[in-house]
Motif scaffolding. Structure first.
Motif, PDB file in Angstrom:
ATOM      1  N   PRO A 122       0.816  -1.222   0.000  1.00 48.79           N
ATOM      2  CA  PRO A 122       0.000   0.000   0.000  1.00 48.79           C
ATOM      3  C   PRO A 122       0.846   1.267   0.000  1.00 48.79           C
ATOM      4  O   PRO A 122       0.504   2.260  -0.651  1.00 48.79           O
ATOM      5  CB  PRO A 122      -0.818  -0.124   1.294  1.00 48.79           C
ATOM      6  CG  PRO A 122      -0.888  -1.588   1.549  1.00 48.79           C
ATOM      7  CD  PRO A 122       0.435  -2.122   1.107  1.00 48.79           C
ATOM      8  N   ILE A 181      -4.730  -3.194  -5.407  1.00 42.23           N
ATOM      9  CA  ILE A 181      -4.712  -1.863  -4.786  1.00 42.23           C
ATOM     10  C   ILE A 181      -4.825  -0.763  -5.834  1.00 42.23           C
ATOM     11  O   ILE A 181      -5.608   0.193  -5.674  1.00 42.23           O
ATOM     12  CB  ILE A 181      -3.426  -1.666  -3.965  1.00 42.23           C
ATOM     13  CG1 ILE A 181      -3.357  -2.681  -2.817  1.00 42.23           C
ATOM     14  CG2 ILE A 181      -3.359  -0.246  -3.394  1.00 42.23           C
ATOM     15  CD1 ILE A 181      -2.004  -2.710  -2.111  1.00 42.23           C
ATOM     16  N   ARG A 417      -7.426   6.242  -5.976  1.00 41.38           N
ATOM     17  CA  ARG A 417      -7.332   6.057  -4.532  1.00 41.38           C
ATOM     18  C   ARG A 417      -7.804   7.294  -3.780  1.00 41.38           C
ATOM     19  O   ARG A 417      -7.096   7.894  -2.997  1.00 41.38           O
ATOM     20  CB  ARG A 417      -5.910   5.696  -4.123  1.00 41.38           C
ATOM     21  CG  ARG A 417      -5.457   4.427  -4.857  1.00 41.38           C
ATOM     22  CD  ARG A 417      -4.193   3.850  -4.307  1.00 41.38           C
ATOM     23  NE  ARG A 417      -4.482   3.107  -3.099  1.00 41.38           N
ATOM     24  CZ  ARG A 417      -3.949   3.409  -1.915  1.00 41.38           C
ATOM     25  NH1 ARG A 417      -3.162   4.421  -1.776  1.00 41.38           N
ATOM     26  NH2 ARG A 417      -4.235   2.686  -0.848  1.00 41.38           N
TER      27      ARG A 417
END
Length: 417
Positions: A122, A181, A417
């Motif tokens: 991450p 992700i 994100r």
């Protein structure tokens, strides 16, 4: 998972035309027909579609050969982008390149690999996102990410098969997790193989050449390119030159072999040898408890370049062992060029290049048939990261879509994100 608009249904013909334009820089439709063997009407149809998609643009007129000057074509650099990520034991490098291979963004940092993967990936994804923002790259133009690291690897599954730098990384699905992700395809590959193909893509070697790459960062790896394709072997864990044995009676290596080259010539070994010389270690302020061997190695290399005899002896000794590896890889694959790539050659490269050139001139099996050139990478310390991004572009233009690691489920929108 949604796919790139370019990856959808492109024909082999369209892919070939794109690659010819890329390789030429600028080229006319007539030259495309001559180079490809396709008919002029076919070339016109393909080029028209590529222009409509924004991948190719017209770039003025060429020289006349008696009639109307031809219209030149080139790739549109901003049409697509790819990201290359080098995940090293001590450092991480991220680059963004456009469709022509030009670098438009770069960042680097330390320490990621010392974290557990669930924390590191991450963090890495955040850095990728921030770099794309800084470079002004729209997310829908990102083809994918080339994640390159040491081996051995299970490339289709996107997993590292080594407990380095820590045991938590062994078997961890780094490719699928990073794809999840960021929401883009992730291609896992070997750092040395990536560095090798990057040299071909960026035009640093003759495209007809059979050449090898010796890649040295914290460890030592290798790659071989034949006719523009990386030699893969049965599981894409080929040319691991750092783990050939240079001493059958040597200590056992973590890889399972004995007397591996990496344990005689690698940066970590050179730093440990320097630490055993108190005067040298003191002059260079080497940390006996440190794990950042690249920094220590760079100090030793700089001292060697500056005339320090003790430092020069250690670098020369490493170079002699690496020269043995150069002769070996040349004999195995009948190479005509060896490229030295990776951060460990950033400062020490000229010393290694000279020593390796002497060794292959004197000892290579085919030296009477053809010369073997030893050259430094055009990409320097970033060779593997740039090569990772190039592998994504190559997959796109050659029509081999980067394999989405098994089990990946991601939405392209999540990259914001």
């Amino acid at each position: 998972m949604p796919t790139s608009p370019v990856w959808g249904s492109r024909s082999k013909t369209r892919r070939m035309v794109l690659d010819l334009i890329r390789a030429a820089g600028t080229i006319s439709r007539v030259e495309l027909a001559t180079s490809s063997g396709l008919t002029p009407p076919t070339i016109s149809d393909v080029v028209r579609d590529l222009i409509l998609e924004g991948l190719v643009v017209e770039a003025g007129r060429g020289a006349s050969t008696g009639g109307k000057p031809p219209t030149l074509l080139r790739l549109n650099p901003a049409a697509r982008y790819s990201v290359g990520v080098l995940l090293e034991r001590n450092a991480c490098v991220i680059v963004v390149i456009d469709l022509t291979g030009r670098q438009v963004g770069r960042t680097s940092f330390h320490g990621t690999a010392q974290m557990p993967p669930e924390q590191a990936l991450p963090f890495l994804a955040d850095r990728v996102t921030a770099l794309l923002d800084t470079a002004g790259v729209a997310r829908d133009r990102v083809l994918g990410i080339g994640l390159v690291s040491h081996g051995p690897q299970d490339r289709p599954a996107g997993r590292l098969l080594t407990p380095q730098p820590t045991g938590t990384w062994y078997g961890y699905p780094v490719g699928p997790r990073l794809a999840e992700i960021l929401g883009v395809p992730v291609l896992l590959d070997n750092d040395a193989a990536a560095a090798a193909i990057g040299e071909y893509w960026l035009g640093a070697v003759d495209p007809r050449s059979t050449y090898g790459c010796l890649y040295m960062s914290t460890g030592i790896g290798g790659g071989v390119v034949v006719a523009g394709e990386v030699y893969r072997g049965s599981s894409s864990n080929s040319v691991e030159i750092g783990h050939i044995s240079v001493d059958v009676h040597g200590d056992e290596c973590p890889c399972g072999n004995r007397g591996c080259l990496e344990n005689y010539a690698g940066p970590a070994v050179v730093v440990r040898q320097a630490l055993a010389i108190p005067a040298l270690a003191g002059r260079l302020a080497l940390d006996p408890d440190g794990t950042d061997f690249l920094t220590g190695f760079t100090r030793i290399a700089a001292a060697a370049n500056g005339g320090d005899t003790q430092a020069r002896h250690l670098i020369d000794q490493s170079a002699r062992y690496l020269g043995h590896a150069a002769v070996t890889i040349t004999a195995l694959f009948d190479l005509d060029t060896i490229v030295l790539a990776g951060p460990s050659f950033a400062v020490a490269g000229p010393i290694y290049r000279t020593r390796l050139q002497q060794e292959v001139n004197r000892r290579s099996f085919a030296r009477r048939a053809h010369p073997v050139r030893v050259v430094l990478s055009v990409s320097g310390s970033d060779a593997a990261a740039i090569g990772g991004a190039v592998l994504v572009l190559q997959s796109e233009l050659a029509g081999n879509r980067p394999t989405e690691p098994r089990g990946t489920v991601a939405s392209r929108a999540t990259i914001s994100r």
